[in-house]
Design a protein around this motif. Structure first.
Motif, PDB file in Angstrom:
ATOM      1  N   ASN A 185      12.893 -18.685   5.039  1.00 28.31           N
ATOM      2  CA  ASN A 185      11.616 -18.270   5.623  1.00 28.31           C
ATOM      3  C   ASN A 185      10.596 -18.232   4.495  1.00 28.31           C
ATOM      4  OD1 ASN A 185       9.446 -17.131   6.952  1.00 28.31           O
ATOM      5  ND2 ASN A 185      10.629 -15.485   7.900  1.00 28.31           N
ATOM      6  N   ILE A 186       9.570 -19.073   4.582  1.00 25.13           N
ATOM      7  CA  ILE A 186       8.553 -19.141   3.533  1.00 25.13           C
ATOM      8  C   ILE A 186       7.332 -18.367   3.983  1.00 25.13           C
ATOM      9  CG2 ILE A 186       7.104 -20.646   2.140  1.00 25.13           C
ATOM     10  CD1 ILE A 186       9.170 -22.837   2.473  1.00 25.13           C
ATOM     11  N   LEU A 187       7.002 -17.337   3.224  1.00 18.57           N
ATOM     12  CA  LEU A 187       5.819 -16.525   3.501  1.00 18.57           C
ATOM     13  C   LEU A 187       4.748 -16.945   2.506  1.00 18.57           C
ATOM     14  CD1 LEU A 187       4.613 -14.198   5.159  1.00 18.57           C
ATOM     15  CD2 LEU A 187       5.529 -12.616   3.464  1.00 18.57           C
ATOM     16  N   ALA A 188       3.946 -17.936   2.907  1.00 21.18           N
ATOM     17  CA  ALA A 188       2.907 -18.476   2.029  1.00 21.18           C
ATOM     18  C   ALA A 188       1.574 -17.813   2.340  1.00 21.18           C
ATOM     19  CB  ALA A 188       2.809 -19.989   2.206  1.00 21.18           C
ATOM     20  N   THR A 189       0.986 -17.189   1.343  1.00 19.17           N
ATOM     21  CA  THR A 189      -0.267 -16.480   1.528  1.00 19.17           C
ATOM     22  C   THR A 189      -1.015 -16.404   0.217  1.00 19.17           C
ATOM     23  OG1 THR A 189      -1.258 -14.403   2.315  1.00 19.17           O
ATOM     24  CG2 THR A 189       0.788 -14.241   1.075  1.00 19.17           C
ATOM     25  N   MET A 190      -2.308 -16.115   0.308  1.00 14.17           N
ATOM     26  CA  MET A 190      -3.126 -15.944  -0.898  1.00 14.17           C
ATOM     27  C   MET A 190      -3.206 -14.459  -1.231  1.00 14.17           C
ATOM     28  SD  MET A 190      -4.005 -18.971  -1.802  1.00 14.17           S
ATOM     29  CE  MET A 190      -5.382 -18.733  -2.906  1.00 14.17           C
ATOM     30  N   PRO A 191      -3.009 -14.086  -2.482  1.00 20.02           N
ATOM     31  CA  PRO A 191      -3.052 -12.661  -2.844  1.00 20.02           C
ATOM     32  C   PRO A 191      -4.382 -11.994  -2.520  1.00 20.02           C
ATOM     33  CG  PRO A 191      -2.128 -13.976  -4.629  1.00 20.02           C
ATOM     34  CD  PRO A 191      -2.683 -14.939  -3.641  1.00 20.02           C
ATOM     35  N   LEU A 200       2.519  -5.641   1.121  1.00 21.65           N
ATOM     36  CA  LEU A 200       3.815  -4.977   1.062  1.00 21.65           C
ATOM     37  C   LEU A 200       4.339  -4.653   2.447  1.00 21.65           C
ATOM     38  CD1 LEU A 200       5.815  -4.010  -1.065  1.00 21.65           C
ATOM     39  CD2 LEU A 200       4.694  -1.786  -1.017  1.00 21.65           C
ATOM     40  N   VAL A 201       3.486  -4.115   3.309  1.00 25.06           N
ATOM     41  CA  VAL A 201       3.916  -3.761   4.671  1.00 25.06           C
ATOM     42  C   VAL A 201       4.302  -5.007   5.452  1.00 25.06           C
ATOM     43  CG1 VAL A 201       3.140  -2.805   6.868  1.00 25.06           C
ATOM     44  CG2 VAL A 201       2.588  -1.619   4.745  1.00 25.06           C
ATOM     45  N   ASP A 202       3.529  -6.085   5.291  1.00 28.30           N
ATOM     46  CA  ASP A 202       3.868  -7.339   5.968  1.00 28.30           C
ATOM     47  C   ASP A 202       5.222  -7.856   5.499  1.00 28.30           C
ATOM     48  OD1 ASP A 202       1.526  -7.264   7.384  1.00 28.30           O
ATOM     49  OD2 ASP A 202       0.452  -8.662   6.081  1.00 28.30           O
ATOM     50  N   THR A 203       5.482  -7.746   4.187  1.00 25.57           N
ATOM     51  CA  THR A 203       6.764  -8.207   3.642  1.00 25.57           C
ATOM     52  C   THR A 203       7.913  -7.368   4.191  1.00 25.57           C
ATOM     53  OG1 THR A 203       5.666  -8.916   1.601  1.00 25.57           O
ATOM     54  CG2 THR A 203       8.055  -8.641   1.525  1.00 25.57           C
ATOM     55  N   ASP A 205       8.021  -5.897   7.033  1.00 23.27           N
ATOM     56  CA  ASP A 205       8.227  -6.290   8.432  1.00 23.27           C
ATOM     57  C   ASP A 205       9.052  -7.578   8.523  1.00 23.27           C
ATOM     58  OD1 ASP A 205       6.843  -4.110   9.320  1.00 23.27           O
ATOM     59  OD2 ASP A 205       4.956  -5.183   9.666  1.00 23.27           O
ATOM     60  N   VAL A 206       8.752  -8.535   7.643  1.00 26.95           N
ATOM     61  CA  VAL A 206       9.503  -9.798   7.647  1.00 26.95           C
ATOM     62  C   VAL A 206      10.954  -9.551   7.247  1.00 26.95           C
ATOM     63  CG1 VAL A 206       9.696 -12.088   6.617  1.00 26.95           C
ATOM     64  CG2 VAL A 206       7.451 -11.172   7.188  1.00 26.95           C
ATOM     65  N   ILE A 207      11.158  -8.683   6.260  1.00 25.77           N
ATOM     66  CA  ILE A 207      12.520  -8.348   5.831  1.00 25.77           C
ATOM     67  C   ILE A 207      13.294  -7.713   6.977  1.00 25.77           C
ATOM     68  CG2 ILE A 207      13.875  -6.834   4.328  1.00 25.77           C
ATOM     69  CD1 ILE A 207      11.755  -7.237   2.179  1.00 25.77           C
ATOM     70  N   LEU A 208      12.649  -6.827   7.699  1.00 28.05           N
ATOM     71  CA  LEU A 208      13.302  -6.153   8.825  1.00 28.05           C
ATOM     72  C   LEU A 208      13.678  -7.150   9.916  1.00 28.05           C
ATOM     73  CD1 LEU A 208      14.133  -3.437  10.098  1.00 28.05           C
ATOM     74  CD2 LEU A 208      11.825  -3.314  11.091  1.00 28.05           C
TER      75      LEU A 208
END
Length: 416
Positions: A185-191, A200-203, A205-208
């Protein structure tokens, strides 16, 4: 106003009603105008905004809570769909679970350098200047993990998903298959698009939802663009601690802007939290740049302390054998020249050895030939001697016989 608040407090107390009261105020109001409220309520929760390097973030603080051992200090929080998410950086996991089984990096020679491989649930730092092969090493690990049916969450702050898959495919690494198999799963985003807390919260959620075995952050040096140095540090500390608590292998990629071996190693002060540190760097010589790999730290393993040259080819990474030539470690053309010189010198030595062996064999053959000749002559002389001695014995016997027949004694013969 004060009297009304006191009346309301007394009424709530008399009717045993739990009440949550909101108050819009400034810090000055809490210190003067509403100072008496601090003595009436059992719990005070203060919400405010903190500006750090021109970045405004929300903070929540429990100022007072009677009968509770609450955590002091301000914590970041994010308001999003589903409510409020509070992020506790200061109380990151201290007691880490034990590291898991040994897993391969996808490169057998690299595993040997590491002392066996990576540990499941460990934190690995891969640091180096731009173009040294950090992403390629991480992608090789992703492909190997997918072949083991292990899931990887790849957080990419540098490239889009399509660009990453396309570029790495040119090196013989097929991440599209891992993506199609559901192991990537690639979470590509701009900082810059979100605050550190929102990232952090989005990450989380993806981990969960994805439940990965491994997480790769490419690159932690880009986390500065989330707003501030402190925000980047808080983001990484919280994410690393979360991964360790969940026993998720965490690979951090850091792009250093220094060519020195140790300068800018981590970019963000997290080296004390990592279990393995891998340094990739360029070495310049004879008009070319060559890539070098070194394992600086591999906790719990007897890892290699040698530099290893490696090439990035159309079939992935090719780690060369340890340079065992004379003098300092050489790379590229200089290494090939030295290896050629040493190979030529070895051939010359072997040729001299072969000539010397041939001469020695000839001498031994000559010696054996002469020995055989002399032995033959000795044998012939021996037989001649035997013949002569036999003739002498026969003559002496005949002499004795004649004397006996003629009545000649040895005494008479001697008397004469």
């Amino acid at each position: 106003e004060k009297k009304e608040i006191l009346k309301l407090h007394q009424w709530l107390h008399d009717h045993h009603i739990t009440a949550i009261i909101t108050m819009k105020s400034s810090v000055a109001d809490l210190g003067s105008r509403y100072d008496f409220v601090n003595y009436l309520v059992d719990c005070i929760i203060q919400l405010n905004r903190v500006v750090d390097e021109r970045v405004s973030t929300r903070r929540i603080e429990v100022v007072k809570y009677r009968g509770s051992n609450f955590s002091p200090g301000m914590f970041a929080y994010v308001i999003r769909k589903g409510g409020i998410n509070v992020i506790s950086i200061a109380h990151a996991v201290r007691e880490e679970p034990r590291l898991g089984a040994v897993i391969s990096s996808g490169l057998p020679k690299f595993d040997i350098m590491l002392g066996g491989g990576f540990r499941m649930g460990s934190c690995i730092l891969i640091s180096g200047t731009t173009g040294t092969g950090k992403t390629t090493i991480a992608s090789t690990f992703v492909e190997a993990a997918s072949d083991r049916n292990e899931k990887t969450l790849y957080i990419n702050f540098e490239e889009t998903t399509d660009m990453m898959i396309s570029l790495i495919a040119n090196l013989g690494i097929d991440l599209k298959k891992a993506l199609d198999d559901g192991n990537l799963n690639i979470l590509a985003t701009m900082p810059e698009l979100k605050l550190a807390e929102e990232h952090l919260v989005d990450t989380f959620d993806v981990i969960l939802d994805f439940k990965p075995n491994h997480i790769i952050i490419d690159a932690i040096s880009a986390c500065y663009r989330m707003g501030s140095r402190q925000a980047a540090f808080d983001y990484l500390i919280a994410l690393i601690s979360h991964c360790k608590q969940k026993e998720i292998t965490c690979i951090l990629i850091n792009q250093s802007d220094k060519t020195d071996m140790f300068a800018g190693l981590t970019g963000i002060e997290v080296s004390s939290l990592v279990d393995s540190i891998v340094m990739v760097r360029y070495i310049e010589g004879q008009g070319e740049l060559n890539r070098m790999l070194m394992v600086m730290k591999s906790r719990g393993f007897n890892h290699s302390n040698q530099y290893r040259e490696f090439n990035i080819t159309e079939n992935g990474i090719d780690i060369l054998d340890v340079f065992d030539g004379e003098g300092p470690v050489l790379t590229g053309v200089a290494r090939k020249d030295q290896e050629t010189k040493e190979l030529l010198a070895q051939k010359q030595r072997l040729q001299r050895i072969a000539i010397q062996k041939q001469n020695l064999n000839q001498m031994r053959a000559a010696l054996e030939a002469n020995t055989a000749k002399y032995l033959a002559e000795i044998e012939a002389s021996s037989k001649t001697l035997e013949t002569l001695e036999l003739e002498e014995n026969m003559w002496q016997n005949n002499l004795n016989d004649r004397r006996l027949l003629r009545g000649i004694t040895f005494d008479k013969q001697e008397g004469k």
